[in-house]
Design a protein around this motif. Sequence first.
Motif, mmCIF file in Angstrom:
data_model
loop_
_atom_site.group_PDB
_atom_site.id
_atom_site.type_symbol
_atom_site.label_atom_id
_atom_site.label_comp_id
_atom_site.label_asym_id
_atom_site.label_seq_id
_atom_site.Cartn_x
_atom_site.Cartn_y
_atom_site.Cartn_z
ATOM 1 N N ALA A 155 -24.240 77.871 103.340
ATOM 2 C CA ALA A 155 -23.636 77.069 102.280
ATOM 3 C C ALA A 155 -23.363 75.637 102.711
ATOM 4 O O ALA A 155 -23.480 74.702 101.910
ATOM 5 C CB ALA A 155 -22.345 77.723 101.800
ATOM 6 N N THR A 156 -23.016 75.446 103.977
ATOM 7 C CA THR A 156 -22.664 74.095 104.427
ATOM 8 C C THR A 156 -23.885 73.183 104.538
ATOM 9 O O THR A 156 -23.731 71.974 104.760
ATOM 10 C CB THR A 156 -21.933 74.139 105.782
ATOM 11 N N GLU A 157 -25.071 73.734 104.380
ATOM 12 C CA GLU A 157 -26.277 72.911 104.368
ATOM 13 C C GLU A 157 -26.515 72.277 103.007
ATOM 14 O O GLU A 157 -27.444 71.484 102.840
ATOM 15 C CB GLU A 157 -27.491 73.757 104.768
ATOM 16 N N LEU A 158 -25.668 72.621 102.017
ATOM 17 C CA LEU A 158 -25.971 72.251 100.635
ATOM 18 C C LEU A 158 -25.117 71.115 100.081
ATOM 19 O O LEU A 158 -25.311 70.722 98.938
ATOM 20 C CB LEU A 158 -25.822 73.482 99.725
ATOM 21 N N PHE A 159 -24.139 70.595 100.835
ATOM 22 C CA PHE A 159 -23.357 69.481 100.292
ATOM 23 C C PHE A 159 -22.943 68.528 101.401
ATOM 24 O O PHE A 159 -22.833 68.905 102.566
ATOM 25 C CB PHE A 159 -22.141 69.969 99.494
ATOM 26 N N ALA A 160 -22.737 67.292 100.996
ATOM 27 C CA ALA A 160 -22.405 66.244 101.955
ATOM 28 C C ALA A 160 -21.027 66.476 102.562
ATOM 29 O O ALA A 160 -20.141 67.052 101.934
ATOM 30 C CB ALA A 160 -22.444 64.883 101.252
ATOM 31 N N ASP A 161 -20.872 66.014 103.788
ATOM 32 C CA ASP A 161 -19.605 66.070 104.521
ATOM 33 C C ASP A 161 -19.172 67.483 104.879
ATOM 34 O O ASP A 161 -18.030 67.701 105.299
ATOM 35 C CB ASP A 161 -18.468 65.401 103.733
ATOM 36 N N ALA A 162 -20.065 68.477 104.722
ATOM 37 C CA ALA A 162 -19.691 69.855 105.040
ATOM 38 C C ALA A 162 -19.318 70.007 106.508
ATOM 39 O O ALA A 162 -18.524 70.890 106.857
ATOM 40 C CB ALA A 162 -20.842 70.802 104.693
ATOM 41 N N SER A 163 -19.854 69.157 107.370
ATOM 42 C CA SER A 163 -19.547 69.253 108.794
ATOM 43 C C SER A 163 -18.056 69.058 109.068
ATOM 44 O O SER A 163 -17.539 69.535 110.083
ATOM 45 C CB SER A 163 -20.357 68.216 109.579
ATOM 46 N N LYS A 164 -17.360 68.377 108.163
ATOM 47 C CA LYS A 164 -15.925 68.147 108.350
ATOM 48 C C LYS A 164 -15.131 69.453 108.289
ATOM 49 O O LYS A 164 -13.996 69.514 108.783
ATOM 50 C CB LYS A 164 -15.411 67.170 107.301
ATOM 51 N N LEU A 165 -15.706 70.482 107.662
ATOM 52 C CA LEU A 165 -15.000 71.758 107.562
ATOM 53 C C LEU A 165 -14.735 72.374 108.932
ATOM 54 O O LEU A 165 -13.796 73.154 109.093
ATOM 55 C CB LEU A 165 -15.802 72.746 106.705
ATOM 56 N N SER A 166 -15.586 72.051 109.907
ATOM 57 C CA SER A 166 -15.419 72.654 111.226
ATOM 58 C C SER A 166 -14.077 72.291 111.851
ATOM 59 O O SER A 166 -13.565 73.023 112.706
ATOM 60 C CB SER A 166 -16.561 72.217 112.157
#
Length: 498
Positions: free
Chosen positions: A226-237
């Motif tokens: 799912a995190t490959e599908l929206f911008a800034d998803a890397s911040k969730l880590s």
Amino acid sequence: MTEVPLAPGEYRELISAALREAAYADTRRPAAHNLFMPDAHRTALYVDNVVVPGGRGVGKTFWYRSLLDDRLREIAADEYRINRLRRVRVAPGHGLDLCSERYPETRVLRGLVEAGEDPYDIWYTVLLVSLGQEELRATTEWSDKVAWVRSHPGEAQRTLERADREAREENIVHLLLFDALEHLHSDRTQADRLVAGMLHLALRMRFGTGSVRLKVFIRPDMLKSATELFADASKLSSYAAELEWTRTDLYGLLFHALGNEDGDEETAGLARRFRILTGGWNPESSDDEGARHVAPLLLRNDAKSQETLFEEIAGPAMGRGSRKGKPYTWLPNHLMDGTGRISPRSFLKALSEAAEASRTHHSAHEHALHYEAIGRGVQEASRLRVAEVAEDTPWVERAIAPLSGLRVPIAEPVVTDAWRDADLPSVLAEDSARYARADKPSEVRTGPRRPDDLPRLVDELIALGVMTRRNDGRLDLPDVYRIAFGLGRNGGVPRPKP
């Protein structure tokens, strides 16, 4: 007067009683007496940690339901020293329970997606319902609710801002919980979109508000997709805390279960003697289902103390000599998946079966658990684990079935050739269509992202922990999957006889 030690047969009775429902954690409601809190899970309950990854059977649903319960949340706040948990208003955003007033059930959710609704808008609507938006509360159908949010963006945002402002003034946090995401949609692509919309909303609330939070309990493979599908998803880590179980956590859970068993007068008496013999237990206030006793730190966190006690229960070696290792380390080592994780459900199931097998086949043994019975317990835990995989992700069972009878480690071309011979891509496509037509929400399961891409299937199985890749490139299966799937290994735990 010194308490008489528990005899092997008494330990078996206590283990069997305490672990009888170990395999049914998702359907058994959490209660104070079975609330065990590993140190490693503390950060997962931080209000600002919005993503909680974890595999099947590690406690996602248990914590989801515990946080929804005022009494259990108070216990967690006390033991973990998280004062903020006392100042939250918690609501379900998605879960196993049927709760159509709070969130759309699976068929309704599928209809919303097929009608072209943006997943972000769907979960934004769920959030606004939890915040008490009046127009949404007065509307019955979720399609109408989502349409209202889409056509009234300004009013929707003002509702959110007002709720955030009032919560800050009251010094509370609105917390929306999400669980059982594998039930969202049968099509993996659509499931990924739904999860991406959910996580995107969680990230926006984390940065855009001070008192509105989402907490998403999710499988690691679904999180990655799912995190490959929206911008800034890397911040969730930065706001994620995985539910992990160390070896000491697992044995701490076992001893907690033994010390808190109160099913009947006899087993409650055995539990009381166990607490007296091990010493240092702290009684806490009880709920309607019984008192809660907290084990001493040495039984919860100290490997040496745990091993000494477990040797009283299972003996010092996995055989007549020490060549095969010690039960304390042997058992969890043979229950690890390919990512090195151990499901507490598998661990407790193995011990429960070991107690029953010891009673049936080794009743005169000097210890409660015979080493051969522990091996049998691992076989049964493997069956349970594979059944769980077949329930959540049926495509995994379809993928491993053509490999039955082979021995691992195994070259990857042998695996992909077996899949081609079994026409696995067509089987997976047919499965996906069948589950998509199912009327029962319980039958909705996510499939592989690319069923026709065999090397990618290998990668997905590795991400799930069902397979591993050795340094020489060959593929392997950990024992917790290999045994019940029917693959062999030289020197490994044998497959159960038919």
